[in-house]
Design a protein around this motif. Sequence first.
Motif, PDB file in Angstrom:
ATOM      1  N   GLU A  21      11.212  53.905  98.221  1.00  0.00           N
ATOM      2  CA  GLU A  21      10.016  54.709  98.453  1.00  0.00           C
ATOM      3  C   GLU A  21      10.085  55.381  99.823  1.00  0.00           C
ATOM      4  O   GLU A  21      10.408  54.745 100.817  1.00  0.00           O
ATOM      5  CB  GLU A  21       8.762  53.823  98.386  1.00  0.00           C
ATOM      6  N   GLY A  22       9.763  56.664  99.881  1.00  0.00           N
ATOM      7  CA  GLY A  22       9.639  57.346 101.156  1.00  0.00           C
ATOM      8  C   GLY A  22      10.968  57.780 101.744  1.00  0.00           C
ATOM      9  O   GLY A  22      12.030  57.696 101.136  1.00  0.00           O
ATOM     10  N   PHE A  23      10.915  58.266 102.989  1.00  0.00           N
ATOM     11  CA  PHE A  23      12.059  58.866 103.670  1.00  0.00           C
ATOM     12  C   PHE A  23      12.234  58.188 105.024  1.00  0.00           C
ATOM     13  O   PHE A  23      11.317  58.171 105.836  1.00  0.00           O
ATOM     14  CB  PHE A  23      11.808  60.364 103.861  1.00  0.00           C
ATOM     15  N   GLY A  24      13.405  57.607 105.287  1.00  0.00           N
ATOM     16  CA  GLY A  24      13.685  57.065 106.604  1.00  0.00           C
ATOM     17  C   GLY A  24      13.460  55.578 106.723  1.00  0.00           C
ATOM     18  O   GLY A  24      13.619  54.809 105.771  1.00  0.00           O
ATOM     19  N   LYS A  25      13.054  55.148 107.917  1.00  0.00           N
ATOM     20  CA  LYS A  25      13.006  53.739 108.289  1.00  0.00           C
ATOM     21  C   LYS A  25      11.610  53.135 108.086  1.00  0.00           C
ATOM     22  O   LYS A  25      10.606  53.835 108.099  1.00  0.00           O
ATOM     23  CB  LYS A  25      13.398  53.569 109.771  1.00  0.00           C
ATOM     24  N   VAL A  26      11.603  51.801 107.929  1.00  0.00           N
ATOM     25  CA  VAL A  26      10.355  51.035 107.902  1.00  0.00           C
ATOM     26  C   VAL A  26      10.279  50.231 109.200  1.00  0.00           C
ATOM     27  O   VAL A  26      11.188  49.449 109.507  1.00  0.00           O
ATOM     28  CB  VAL A  26      10.287  50.091 106.689  1.00  0.00           C
ATOM     29  N   VAL A  27       9.212  50.425 109.938  1.00  0.00           N
ATOM     30  CA  VAL A  27       9.018  49.764 111.235  1.00  0.00           C
ATOM     31  C   VAL A  27       8.058  48.599 111.072  1.00  0.00           C
ATOM     32  O   VAL A  27       7.064  48.691 110.340  1.00  0.00           O
ATOM     33  CB  VAL A  27       8.471  50.764 112.271  1.00  0.00           C
ATOM     34  N   VAL A  28       8.381  47.489 111.749  1.00  0.00           N
ATOM     35  CA  VAL A  28       7.487  46.324 111.754  1.00  0.00           C
ATOM     36  C   VAL A  28       7.167  45.957 113.207  1.00  0.00           C
ATOM     37  O   VAL A  28       8.034  46.008 114.071  1.00  0.00           O
ATOM     38  CB  VAL A  28       8.092  45.113 111.013  1.00  0.00           C
ATOM     39  N   ARG A  29       5.912  45.601 113.455  1.00  0.00           N
ATOM     40  CA  ARG A  29       5.471  45.251 114.807  1.00  0.00           C
ATOM     41  C   ARG A  29       4.924  43.832 114.827  1.00  0.00           C
ATOM     42  O   ARG A  29       4.257  43.416 113.868  1.00  0.00           O
ATOM     43  CB  ARG A  29       4.372  46.215 115.278  1.00  0.00           C
ATOM     44  N   PRO A  30       5.205  43.073 115.891  1.00  0.00           N
ATOM     45  CA  PRO A  30       4.581  41.752 115.995  1.00  0.00           C
ATOM     46  C   PRO A  30       3.081  41.856 115.832  1.00  0.00           C
ATOM     47  O   PRO A  30       2.445  42.769 116.387  1.00  0.00           O
ATOM     48  CB  PRO A  30       4.972  41.305 117.414  1.00  0.00           C
ATOM     49  N   ASP A  31       2.510  40.932 115.073  1.00  0.00           N
ATOM     50  CA  ASP A  31       1.074  40.999 114.833  1.00  0.00           C
ATOM     51  C   ASP A  31       0.281  40.971 116.139  1.00  0.00           C
ATOM     52  O   ASP A  31      -0.772  41.605 116.249  1.00  0.00           O
ATOM     53  CB  ASP A  31       0.652  39.835 113.941  1.00  0.00           C
ATOM     54  N   SER A  32       0.803  40.260 117.129  1.00  0.00           N
ATOM     55  CA  SER A  32       0.106  40.170 118.416  1.00  0.00           C
ATOM     56  C   SER A  32       0.041  41.511 119.125  1.00  0.00           C
ATOM     57  O   SER A  32      -0.858  41.745 119.944  1.00  0.00           O
ATOM     58  CB  SER A  32       0.811  39.141 119.312  1.00  0.00           C
ATOM     59  N   GLU A  33       0.982  42.421 118.812  1.00  0.00           N
ATOM     60  CA  GLU A  33       0.970  43.766 119.413  1.00  0.00           C
ATOM     61  C   GLU A  33      -0.118  44.633 118.800  1.00  0.00           C
ATOM     62  O   GLU A  33      -0.490  45.662 119.357  1.00  0.00           O
ATOM     63  CB  GLU A  33       2.323  44.445 119.202  1.00  0.00           C
ATOM     64  N   LEU A  34      -0.618  44.228 117.642  1.00  0.00           N
ATOM     65  CA  LEU A  34      -1.611  45.035 116.926  1.00  0.00           C
ATOM     66  C   LEU A  34      -3.025  44.503 117.095  1.00  0.00           C
ATOM     67  O   LEU A  34      -3.976  45.086 116.587  1.00  0.00           O
ATOM     68  CB  LEU A  34      -1.250  45.072 115.440  1.00  0.00           C
ATOM     69  N   GLU A  35      -3.173  43.377 117.790  1.00  0.00           N
ATOM     70  CA  GLU A  35      -4.505  42.775 117.957  1.00  0.00           C
ATOM     71  C   GLU A  35      -5.314  43.498 119.012  1.00  0.00           C
ATOM     72  O   GLU A  35      -4.782  44.090 119.935  1.00  0.00           O
ATOM     73  CB  GLU A  35      -4.334  41.291 118.337  1.00  0.00           C
TER      74      GLU A  35
END
Length: 347
Positions: free
Chosen positions: A333-347
Amino acid sequence: MQAVTFTGHGGTDVIEYAEVRDPTVGPEDVLIDVKAGALNHLDVWTRRGLPGLDLKMPHIPGSDGAGVVVETGDRVTRFGEGDRVALSAGVSCGECEFCRDGQAPLCVNYHVIGEHVPGIHAEYAAINQDNLVSVPTGVDWTTAASSTLVFQTAWRMLIDRADISPGESVLVLGASGGVGHAALQIADYAGAEVFATGSSEDKLQYAEAHGADHVVNYEDENFADWIRTETGKRGVDVVVDYIGAGTWRDSIKSLAKGGRLVTCGGTAGPSPQTDIPRIFWNQLSILGSTMATPGQVDDVMALVWDGTFEPAIRAELPMSQTAEAHDYLEGREGFGKVVVRPDSELE
């Protein structure tokens, strides 16, 4: 700390976001406060269990990531606290004949962070200083975390191994994938006439916007027949094929006499049937390639940092949703990369 882990091989159900022991910082290690990571098909194969892969469990995956230095070992000379860095995942011994000859990817003890040893998809990671590159101020974490593996791989494939020249023709299969979308841009930068395949109109439009001169939907038309028509039966000088079993014979068929097929993997199967008579009669070259030398990494990343090359991002997710990120890759699905971020960075 929290980290993406799996304790056995299998489907996406083996992936957990769990509490693990903090990393130990060795004398030549740098402790990174990870701001973002990115997935590659390598993560899928590692999770499934590559043949011969013997991992210490639980395993932390991740061969792409970036963050801020928070601690350094006693013998670290290249980085200091507060520096912005990104992972370059290939590890060589530095002592064998290939390393001495400046060909680190051929090292007899070569291995990859995230594949053979713990990776960077965690809140913190301890990484040897030789496996880090500086990230300039102003480069966002999404770009920093998603670029190094695919762009260095595609750069070595095209610039070093295939040795493309301005005016040559290059076919990039799967131009929406990580390596594919990097190869597309590099081939265009090198002055090649670029042909690209994709499975949807959106993917083909993106390919055209990022360097492709000619595109085809491989779901609707056999790409080898298309190439023969587009090139007046000549074929192309270079084919980039990291797909493998499902495309191999047509990739060879797409080459002009004296052409080169360059590969870095086989996401659709590692053991294709091949056309030996066509290879020797047309004097074709089959070139393998893996990662890049430190100098090649520096060369291509300078072009990422200055905006010449642009990593495409198909999704950004919390690390706790890494199983879903694997689904994106496996579902194409989609074009390019999938990025994941530490959950603590999103709080």
